[in-house]
Design a protein around this motif. Structure first.
Motif, short mmCIF file in Angstrom:
data_model
loop_
_atom_site.label_atom_id
_atom_site.label_comp_id
_atom_site.label_asym_id
_atom_site.label_seq_id
_atom_site.Cartn_x
_atom_site.Cartn_y
_atom_site.Cartn_z
N GLU A 346 0.56 31.39 20.56
CA GLU A 346 0.00 30.64 19.43
C GLU A 346 -1.51 30.85 19.42
OE1 GLU A 346 -0.48 26.01 18.79
OE2 GLU A 346 1.61 26.61 18.44
N ARG A 348 -4.87 29.08 19.02
CA ARG A 348 -5.41 27.73 19.08
C ARG A 348 -6.94 27.82 19.17
NH1 ARG A 348 -1.73 23.92 20.11
NH2 ARG A 348 -3.28 22.49 21.02
N CYS A 355 1.79 29.03 25.09
CA CYS A 355 2.09 27.60 25.15
C CYS A 355 3.41 27.38 25.88
CB CYS A 355 2.17 27.00 23.75
SG CYS A 355 0.64 27.15 22.81
N ASP A 357 6.01 24.48 26.10
CA ASP A 357 6.40 23.21 25.48
C ASP A 357 7.60 22.64 26.22
OD1 ASP A 357 4.46 23.78 23.70
OD2 ASP A 357 5.78 24.16 21.99
N ARG A 359 10.14 19.41 26.08
CA ARG A 359 10.55 18.30 25.21
C ARG A 359 11.77 17.60 25.78
NH1 ARG A 359 12.63 18.25 18.85
NH2 ARG A 359 13.22 16.04 18.89
N GLU A 406 -1.53 18.59 25.87
CA GLU A 406 -1.38 17.58 24.83
C GLU A 406 0.00 16.95 24.93
OE1 GLU A 406 -1.82 19.77 21.27
OE2 GLU A 406 -3.96 20.14 21.51
N LEU A 417 6.99 15.43 23.28
CA LEU A 417 6.69 16.86 23.38
C LEU A 417 5.40 17.02 24.18
CD1 LEU A 417 7.16 19.83 22.61
CD2 LEU A 417 5.80 19.40 20.55
N ARG A 419 2.75 19.80 25.66
CA ARG A 419 2.36 21.19 25.42
C ARG A 419 1.20 21.56 26.34
NH1 ARG A 419 1.86 23.45 19.49
NH2 ARG A 419 4.11 23.48 19.90
N SER A 421 -1.18 24.68 27.07
CA SER A 421 -1.63 25.95 26.49
C SER A 421 -2.61 26.62 27.44
CB SER A 421 -2.31 25.71 25.14
OG SER A 421 -1.44 25.05 24.25
#
Length: 444
Positions: A346, A348, A355, A357, A359, A406, A417, A419, A421
């Motif tokens: 991604e 950013r 990233c 992720d 969840r 985050e 979620l 994240r 990065s």
């Protein structure tokens, strides 16, 4: 000027003034271009030749003010403000003169354009000047001068007429009302800044109390275990019992070393050993480690995008962070469920990154607690089930690695979620594009 300038002899901080005037400079070309276009248009289509020399003087005065503001140091005596204040008053008076040139022509269209000069000054004051008392006072003074000049010309040109009385009264009333609004905006802004500062100080105090209390509590428990076992070992009559007690003291000391490492990671001061590696290698190792962590009702699904570039990171510590996230996701679903790990690239902040992720599909984190969960020794788990250092350590690791961490609510469904990065390594991998890699799920 009480409340506008500090007492004589006190050094002033000029950074706020330079910042406010800097915002004007960033839009200066647009503003000057619009003023120049308007002046040239009025000169060409409405026959007001005085606007051409006025435009030249206006540009020169604005340039002088910009140079005066740029020459200010970060801090200095109040006398350093004399030149910027003089150039500001000069440019303001020149601006007023432009409006008066249109006002005295007697043409209704030019009168409306002259009033637009005042309207633009009002917008400028509310946008920029209401952030600083000195600038607001100077602007209101200049604006009052322009209003009085217009009213004075009406009384000079047609004294005592109904139009003169009504227009003069309307100008003065509107000016006084605007002064009240602008001063209210300033006081509201100052109150908000003061409240924000007090809240920030209180939040820092609470965070410091929470951190020091948690560290003291943890180290007190560890020292109690070390010293207690060593004292018992000293009094123990048998070597086997003495060795067992010393082993327990050593385990407590190692837990202390681990806690110190967590605190260093939280403060972004840990000793990292970053190397270039591919994200899918980390994901494969995570699946094997997570097998010992998940319960019979939990499943870890890992999906890695194809052709991901290398990242420069401390691999073992990154896996430890991901294990922490998987553990939190497991605890958020006590009755079981699927934990999703998605690895993708991604852009950013204008820079490409990879990233990670994680969840879960649990109840999620209440919105009012979301900003607090990464604070040290803050935990939503029951007493004794969480140290409150995991997410703080993870955030510190991300920042030290040049990335970000985050927490948010998913766009769809329930849960949380997380994240992580991380920036790319300078080395890149060139392989043909293919379908996303599906790594086998891990379950216990």
């Amino acid at each position: 000027m009480v409340g506008v300038l500090p007492p004589a002899g006190q050094r002033l901080d000029f950074t706020e003034l330079r910042s406010l005037e800097g915002m004007r400079r960033s839009q200066g070309l647009i503003s000057i271009g619009l003023v120049a276009a308007a002046a040239l248009g009025i000169w060409a289509f409405m026959g007001v030749p005085m606007l051409l020399p006025w435009l030249g003087v206006m540009l020169a005065s604005v340039g002088l003010h910009s140079l005066a503001v740029r020459s200010l140091p970060d801090t200095g005596d109040r006398r350093r403000l004399l030149l910027p204040v003089f150039t500001l008053l000069l440019s303001g008076l020149v601006y007023i003169a432009g409006g008066m040139i249109l006002w005295v022509q007697g043409d209704p269209g030019l009168t409306v354009l002259s009033l637009l000069f005042i309207f633009v000054a009002l917008l400028n004051t509310l946008t920029y000047r209401a952030q600083m008392r000195m600038l607001l006072v100077l602007d209101l003074s200049l604006m009052g001068t322009g209003i009085l000049a217009r009213a004075g010309w009406l009384w000079y040109d047609a004294p005592g007429t109904a139009d003169t009385v009504l227009v003069s009264a309307a100008l003065v009333i509107c000016y006084l009302f605007f002064c009240r609004v602008a001063w209210g905006v300033l006081r509201t802004r100052e109150a908000l800044e003061a409240a924000t500062g007090d809240a920030l100080v209180a939040a820092r105090g609470r965070a410091m109390e929470q951190l020091t209390g948690g560290v003291a509590h943890d180290f007190n428990n560890l020292l109690t275990a070390v010293l207690g076992n060593m004292e018992l070992a000293r009094l123990s009559p048998t070597p086997s019992e003495r060795d067992e007690l010393l082993d327990e003291a050593e385990r407590a000391a190692r837990r202390g070393a681990e806690l110190t490492g967590q605190l260093l990671a939280m403060a972004s001061c840990a000793r990292l050993k970053p190397v270039s590696m591919y994200p899918d290698e980390l994901a494969e190792g995570l699946v094997r480690r997570a097998a010992d962590l998940l319960g019979p009702g939990h499943e870890l699904g890992v999906k890695v995008a194809p052709n991901l570039p290398q990242i420069c990171v401390d691999g073992p510590k990154l896996q430890g962070c991901l294990i922490e996230l998987v553990s939190n996701a497991r605890d958020a679903m006590p009755e079981g469920g699927t934990i999703e790990l998605r690895v993708h690239s991604e852009v950013r902040g204008g820079s490409p990154s990879v990233c990670f992720d994680v969840r879960d599909h649990g109840t999620g984190i209440p919105p009012d607690l979301m900003p607090l969960v990464c604070e040290p020794y803050f935990t939503t788990k029951p007493v004794g089930e969480g140290s409150g250092l995991g997410l703080a350590m993870l955030r510190g690791f991300a920042e030290q690695s040049g990335g970000t961490f985050e927490l948010s609510a998913p766009a769809f469904g329930s849960g949380t979620l997380a994240r992580l990065s991380l920036p790319l390594s300078t080395e890149q991998r060139n392989v043909a594009a293919g379908p996303a890699a599906e790594i086998a799920s891990a379950a216990e």
